[in-house]
Design a protein around this motif. Structure first.
Motif, PDB file in Angstrom:
ATOM      1  N   PHE A  69       1.296  -1.138  -0.096  1.00 21.87           N
ATOM      2  CA  PHE A  69      -0.266  -0.080  -0.436  1.00 21.87           C
ATOM      3  C   PHE A  69       1.197   1.047  -0.159  1.00 21.87           C
ATOM      4  CE2 PHE A  69      -1.755   3.710   2.919  1.00 21.87           C
ATOM      5  CZ  PHE A  69      -2.927   3.816   1.750  1.00 21.87           C
ATOM      6  N   PHE A  70       2.042   1.680   0.810  1.00 22.68           N
ATOM      7  CA  PHE A  70       2.512   2.137   0.993  1.00 22.68           C
ATOM      8  C   PHE A  70       3.111   3.029  -0.064  1.00 22.68           C
ATOM      9  CE2 PHE A  70       1.353   1.913   5.589  1.00 22.68           C
ATOM     10  CZ  PHE A  70       0.647   3.064   5.308  1.00 22.68           C
ATOM     11  N   SER A  71       4.020   1.394  -0.402  1.00 20.36           N
ATOM     12  CA  SER A  71       5.025   1.378  -2.477  1.00 20.36           C
ATOM     13  C   SER A  71       3.804   2.004  -3.571  1.00 20.36           C
ATOM     14  CB  SER A  71       5.339   0.276  -2.266  1.00 20.36           C
ATOM     15  OG  SER A  71       6.141   0.468  -3.517  1.00 20.36           O
ATOM     16  N   PHE A  72       2.931   1.370  -3.802  1.00 16.91           N
ATOM     17  CA  PHE A  72       2.511   1.175  -4.814  1.00 16.91           C
ATOM     18  C   PHE A  72       1.337   2.263  -4.688  1.00 16.91           C
ATOM     19  CE2 PHE A  72       2.427  -3.527  -5.146  1.00 16.91           C
ATOM     20  CZ  PHE A  72       3.907  -3.066  -5.602  1.00 16.91           C
ATOM     21  N   ARG A  82      10.991  -0.089   6.680  1.00 18.33           N
ATOM     22  CA  ARG A  82      10.523   1.999   7.110  1.00 18.33           C
ATOM     23  C   ARG A  82       9.694   2.558   7.327  1.00 18.33           C
ATOM     24  NH1 ARG A  82      16.053   5.254   6.191  1.00 18.33           N
ATOM     25  NH2 ARG A  82      16.499   2.906   5.977  1.00 18.33           N
ATOM     26  N   SER A  83       8.770   2.159   5.405  1.00 23.73           N
ATOM     27  CA  SER A  83       7.762   3.001   4.886  1.00 23.73           C
ATOM     28  C   SER A  83       6.929   2.476   5.397  1.00 23.73           C
ATOM     29  CB  SER A  83       7.426   2.488   3.360  1.00 23.73           C
ATOM     30  OG  SER A  83       8.804   3.065   2.572  1.00 23.73           O
ATOM     31  N   ALA A  84       5.948   1.800   6.096  1.00 24.08           N
ATOM     32  CA  ALA A  84       5.445   0.863   6.361  1.00 24.08           C
ATOM     33  C   ALA A  84       4.794   2.276   8.006  1.00 24.08           C
ATOM     34  CB  ALA A  84       5.290  -0.296   6.880  1.00 24.08           C
ATOM     35  N   PHE A  85       5.860   2.495   8.396  1.00 23.92           N
ATOM     36  CA  PHE A  85       5.824   4.193   8.824  1.00 23.92           C
ATOM     37  C   PHE A  85       5.166   4.957   9.588  1.00 23.92           C
ATOM     38  CE2 PHE A  85       7.047  -1.090  10.777  1.00 23.92           C
ATOM     39  CZ  PHE A  85       6.388  -0.229  11.275  1.00 23.92           C
ATOM     40  N   TYR A  86       5.461   5.288   7.888  1.00 25.42           N
ATOM     41  CA  TYR A  86       5.310   7.293   7.493  1.00 25.42           C
ATOM     42  C   TYR A  86       3.979   7.332   8.290  1.00 25.42           C
ATOM     43  CZ  TYR A  86       5.568  11.414   5.230  1.00 25.42           C
ATOM     44  OH  TYR A  86       5.952  12.715   4.862  1.00 25.42           O
ATOM     45  N   GLU A  90       8.546  12.368   8.821  1.00 21.19           N
ATOM     46  CA  GLU A  90       9.814  12.524   8.540  1.00 21.19           C
ATOM     47  C   GLU A  90      11.026  11.746   8.443  1.00 21.19           C
ATOM     48  OE1 GLU A  90      10.930  13.066   4.714  1.00 21.19           O
ATOM     49  OE2 GLU A  90       8.685  13.793   4.753  1.00 21.19           O
ATOM     50  N   ARG A  91      11.052  10.636  10.221  1.00 16.96           N
ATOM     51  CA  ARG A  91      11.699  10.558  10.687  1.00 16.96           C
ATOM     52  C   ARG A  91      11.785   9.367  10.436  1.00 16.96           C
ATOM     53  NH1 ARG A  91       9.447  11.021  16.443  1.00 16.96           N
ATOM     54  NH2 ARG A  91       6.946  10.729  15.490  1.00 16.96           N
ATOM     55  N   VAL A  92      11.093   8.486   9.373  1.00 18.89           N
ATOM     56  CA  VAL A  92      11.695   7.277   8.581  1.00 18.89           C
ATOM     57  C   VAL A  92      12.935   7.679   7.743  1.00 18.89           C
ATOM     58  CG1 VAL A  92       9.218   6.704   8.410  1.00 18.89           C
ATOM     59  CG2 VAL A  92       9.879   8.188   6.757  1.00 18.89           C
TER      60      VAL A  92
END
Length: 540
Positions: free
Chosen positions: A197-200, A209-213, A218-220
């Motif tokens: 989901f967070f990628s596409f 790390r993207s899953a925790f945005y 921005e700390r990811v």
């Protein structure tokens, strides 16, 4: 999610995927500090384990049972949360969201998609445990006590089967299905869906790390994200290397059983080298030309073997155990998954919490691979297929192979499969059936190719993480990680012996505890991200 993150989730600076943190020495595309820290940590851990083998063996021998016995309630509770969360996604309006956007189309056919799901997620497990686990639970649930694979099996789930063979068969199948069906695949689904989901849909790099945005913002891109990705690399590589080493035992046991080949360290290293070479070739061919083709071939062979055993084995008994086992699983799933007030401590601690920790520790690897091949599916379609379809296949597979073995024991209490070594049970079960040599050889081929696809897909995943989420990193980097897996496993087998691999296995399992916490937070983050997209779609 903060208001700022909520407003700008779809306007993220995706330059971080290629940004200033990446350097390219020796043709590699390295995401600092993930590549450096994970590589050095792995090397130091291997050296320390080899130098202090006895101390490491004792420590990890203590660590695994400590975690599974002290936190069994936590592992069982977390797995239940993942199942309930996936159920909510399937039945809620969030299930209509499509991965990749409303107009996205699926990259792979259903057959190709399912083949890669099984090859990465459970292929080798079904081969290794398809006979042994149903037999273990069946034997112990009628009052027997045994030790297989270092796990005690003196349990009687719910205390209802002592001395009753029919009830023991049902509970044995129900317990086996419980460990390989809805709960473990819900763990994979949470990770895979979050990453996809967070990628596409948000344009973030395909990395954990993207899953925790929504939670970190921005700390990811700073140290919290580095820690998450580094732990994912660590768990993935050691999980693959450990499984490669132990899986070699089953393949060599099969060759020894059929042809009398050696099972010594030299043979183990040669087999690992052979598997690694095949994995490197597959890696160089890429996802479509390597993993996809091998996965489809392996699924076809597995289906052929399953149909053969079903037709020439005790067909009526198999269908009976399939129906009775499936119904028993549906009936007992709540009692089996209850985390408190349990009297069967050996089952909850020695089996279930151990399994949940193991599945969770593998979730970064399998979840990211599933995410990568799942563009174009709706959330509802994704969750249903990733959980329900494997559950149905598990019921069928375990009933055919485990049910056949149990039928042999019921017909003859002295059947060889009863006391065969864990890694030999599959081949001993096939022995009384027609064309035993051919089917056993097919079984060995399945084991080997499943290892190749696991090593290949694992290398692609680690490669993506250490390249900062890029899915087109240099081939040389994929080859590096694939070779590293084989070198670690072969070195530990040759120099460190079984003690080192046991320590690594315990380390891989112990990563399940912190990752369970990570996954619970991931559920919150995914819900926030999906809810924002749903809310925006309602405004249009």
């Amino acid at each position: 999610m903060t208001e700022q993150n909520d407003a700008h989730l779809n306007e993220i600076d995706t330059d971080h995927e290629i940004g200033e943190d990446n350097i390219t020495p020796f043709g590699l595309d390295i995401h600092n500090p993930v590549f450096v820290v994970s590589s050095i940590s792995i090397i130091v851990f291997v050296l320390a384990t080899l130098m202090f083998q006895q101390a490491a063996t004792e420590f990890f021998g203590w660590l695994r049972p400590f975690l599974t016995s002290t936190f069994d309630w936590f592992f069982l509770s977390a797995a239940n949360v993942f199942v309930l969360f996936c159920l909510v996604l399937m039945i809620s309006p969030l299930g209509r969201i499509r991965l990749g956007g409303a107009e996205a189309e699926a990259d792979y056919s259903y057959f190709g998609w399912f083949a890669m799901l099984f090859a990465a997620g459970m292929g080798i497990g079904l081969m290794f445990f398809g006979v042994s686990e149903p037999m273990s639970h069946y034997a112990s649930s009628i009052g027997g006590t045994s030790v297989e694979g270092g796990v005690r099996t003196d349990w009687a789930p719910l205390g209802a089967a002592a001395g009753n063979s029919e009830a023991a068969v049902q509970l044995g199948m129900a317990a086996t299905i419980f460990h390989w069906a809805i709960h473990p695949w819900a763990i994979y689904a949470v990770v895979a869906l979050s990453l996809a989901f967070f990628s596409f849909n948000s344009g973030l790099p395909l990395t954990l790390r993207s899953a925790f945005y929504p939670l970190l913002g921005e700390r990811v891109w700073r140290w919290p994200g580095h820690v998450i990705d580094t732990l994912a690399v660590f768990a993935t590589l050691f999980g693959l290397a450990t499984s490669l080493g132990f899986g070699t035992e089953q393949a060599l046991a099969g060759f020894n059983y059929l042809f009398g080949w050696s099972t010594g360290n030299g043979a183990k290293v040669l087999l690992i080298a052979f598997i690694t070479v095949l994995a490197i070739i597959s890696v160089m061919r890429g996802l479509d030309g390597g993993v996809k083709i091998l996965s489809e071939v392996n699924i076809a062979l597995a289906a052929l073997l399953l149909i053969f055993v079903l037709l020439v084995g005790p067909t009526a008994s198999i269908f009976e155990s399939m129906l009775a086992g499936g119904l028993a699983y549906a009936k007992e799933i709540v009692p089996l998954s209850t985390p408190f007030g349990r009297e069967d401590a050996n089952f909850t601690q020695g089996w279930t919490s151990f399994y949940w920790a193991w599945w969770i520790s593998w979730s970064p690897f399998v979840g990211m691979f599933i995410a990568r091949v799942s563009r174009g599916r709706t959330v509802r379609e994704f969750v249903f297929c990733v959980i329900i379809i494997p559950t149905l296949v598990t019921v069928i597979w375990m009933s055919v192979f485990g049910g056949t073995a149990i039928s042999q024991v019921l017909a003859d209490a002295a059947a060889p499969v009863k006391d065969a070594a864990l890694e030999l049970k599959l081949f001993v079960m096939l022995e009384p059936l027609p064309l035993a040599t051919i089917t056993s050889l097919i079984g060995i081929i399945l084991v080997l190719v499943f290892f190749v696809t696991s090593s290949d897909s694992g290398s692609l995943v680690i490669d993506t993480i250490t390249a900062g989420g890029k899915v087109d990193a240099p081939v040389s980097q994929r080859v590096f990680w694939c070779s590293f897996e084989g070198i670690v496993a072969a070195t530990l087998l040759l120099v460190g012996g079984a003690g080192a691999l046991n320590a690594l296995q315990a380390m891989a399992v112990s990563t399940g505890f912190p990752f369970a916490i990570v996954l619970l937070l991931m559920c919150v983050s995914l819900f926030l991200g999906l809810w924002q997209v749903h809310r925006q779609s309602r405004k249009r």
